[in-house]
Design an enzyme around this catalytic site. Sequence first.
Site, PDB file in Angstrom:
ATOM      1  N   CYS A 152       0.872  -1.181   0.000  1.00 23.05           N
ATOM      2  CA  CYS A 152       0.000   0.000   0.000  1.00 23.05           C
ATOM      3  C   CYS A 152       0.905   1.225   0.000  1.00 23.05           C
ATOM      4  O   CYS A 152       2.098   1.118  -0.309  1.00 23.05           O
ATOM      5  CB  CYS A 152      -0.994  -0.022   1.163  1.00 23.05           C
ATOM      6  SG  CYS A 152      -0.239   0.012   2.812  1.00 23.05           S
ATOM      7  N   ARG A 179      -3.322  -0.609   5.456  1.00 22.10           N
ATOM      8  CA  ARG A 179      -3.929  -1.697   4.697  1.00 22.10           C
ATOM      9  C   ARG A 179      -3.020  -2.907   4.533  1.00 22.10           C
ATOM     10  O   ARG A 179      -3.435  -4.041   4.832  1.00 22.10           O
ATOM     11  CB  ARG A 179      -4.362  -1.188   3.303  1.00 22.10           C
ATOM     12  CG  ARG A 179      -5.509  -0.192   3.371  1.00 22.10           C
ATOM     13  CD  ARG A 179      -5.671   0.541   2.058  1.00 22.10           C
ATOM     14  NE  ARG A 179      -4.542   1.443   1.799  1.00 22.10           N
ATOM     15  CZ  ARG A 179      -4.366   2.161   0.699  1.00 22.10           C
ATOM     16  NH1 ARG A 179      -5.255   2.075  -0.271  1.00 22.10           N
ATOM     17  NH2 ARG A 179      -3.334   2.961   0.571  1.00 22.10           N
ATOM     18  N   ASP A 206      -8.196   3.808   1.071  1.00 21.92           N
ATOM     19  CA  ASP A 206      -7.208   4.234   2.064  1.00 21.92           C
ATOM     20  C   ASP A 206      -7.954   4.758   3.296  1.00 21.92           C
ATOM     21  O   ASP A 206      -8.672   5.752   3.204  1.00 21.92           O
ATOM     22  CB  ASP A 206      -6.361   5.342   1.433  1.00 21.92           C
ATOM     23  CG  ASP A 206      -5.294   5.851   2.373  1.00 21.92           C
ATOM     24  OD1 ASP A 206      -5.302   5.483   3.554  1.00 21.92           O
ATOM     25  OD2 ASP A 206      -4.457   6.637   1.902  1.00 21.92           O
TER      26      ASP A 206
END
Length: 150
Positions: free
Chosen positions: A7, A13, A123
Amino acid sequence: MKILMICLGNICRSPLAEGILQHKANELGLDWTVDSAGTSAYHAGELPDQRSIQVARQHDLDITYQHSRQIVTSDLSNFDIIYVMDSSNYQNVLKLCKTAAQKEKVRLIMNEVEPVRNINVPDPYWGDNGFENVYQMLDKACDQVIKRYQ
Ligand code: 4NP
């Protein structure tokens, strides 16, 4: 299998993706290596975000052994598959690839659940309550990864 989760910051994440997939693989006795990294070095050396640690803990998963690191070019040869969380990660990782074989390894993780739709894992960093949603998306995706490669 050697799988790398990517990420932007490697604190929200991809640490969840790493923890979820490694745990599932271990439970099945699979000899898989799962790691994660960020396209940025913004948080290099840091633990996962407290909100990711907490949502993982709510699902009986400990991700506090992880520390953020930036992707390095050797990752592109050392891993079999490189899963990215969103299209921005995808563009950034593709730029690092030197061969067609390396590009072929880079995939959007949600395409394992809904092929070709190119759905992003959102996100959650700037919001307050996106973490459970991220966990659920990644849990589904990791189930598919296991089914496909075990
Ligand atoms: P991640 O979330 O890419 O899921 O780890 C983010 C973490 C940090 C930042 C952005 C996204 N940041 O801008 O610092």
